[in-house]
Write a protein that holds these residues in place. Sequence first.
Motif, PDB file in Angstrom:
ATOM      1  N   HIS A 117       0.858  -1.179   0.000  1.00  0.00           N
ATOM      2  CA  HIS A 117       0.000   0.000   0.000  1.00  0.00           C
ATOM      3  C   HIS A 117       0.894   1.228   0.000  1.00  0.00           C
ATOM      4  O   HIS A 117       1.789   1.361   0.838  1.00  0.00           O
ATOM      5  N   MET A 149       1.709   4.890   0.730  1.00  0.00           N
ATOM      6  CA  MET A 149       1.232   5.916   1.651  1.00  0.00           C
ATOM      7  C   MET A 149       1.102   7.267   0.958  1.00  0.00           C
ATOM      8  O   MET A 149       0.425   8.166   1.451  1.00  0.00           O
ATOM      9  N   ASP A 160      -1.937   6.417  -1.965  1.00  0.00           N
ATOM     10  CA  ASP A 160      -3.012   5.584  -1.446  1.00  0.00           C
ATOM     11  C   ASP A 160      -3.442   4.494  -2.425  1.00  0.00           C
ATOM     12  O   ASP A 160      -4.592   4.093  -2.465  1.00  0.00           O
ATOM     13  N   GLU A 161      -2.503   4.027  -3.200  1.00  0.00           N
ATOM     14  CA  GLU A 161      -2.805   2.937  -4.117  1.00  0.00           C
ATOM     15  C   GLU A 161      -2.303   1.629  -3.524  1.00  0.00           C
ATOM     16  O   GLU A 161      -1.346   1.595  -2.751  1.00  0.00           O
TER      17      GLU A 161
END
Length: 72
Positions: A7, A9, A12-13
Amino acid sequence: MPIFEYHCMECDEVFETIVLGEQEVLCPFCTGKNVTKLLSTFSHKSKGEGASSIKSSCSSCSATSCNTCGTL
Ligand SMILES: [Zn+2]
């Protein structure tokens, strides 16, 4: 193949990538390094199969064993 889910940060993918050794993982969307490893979720769970596989072992009758029809 060691495929891990990460993930990012920064954007946000969530992405999956193959990690060999201790190589650094970059986000493929923003090329950021601020990624966290997620717990591996093997998406293809073969549930349901096997439960329906209670099948006759005999091809010529519906018995679960061939003791009754003498095919052997
Ligand atoms: Zn990113």
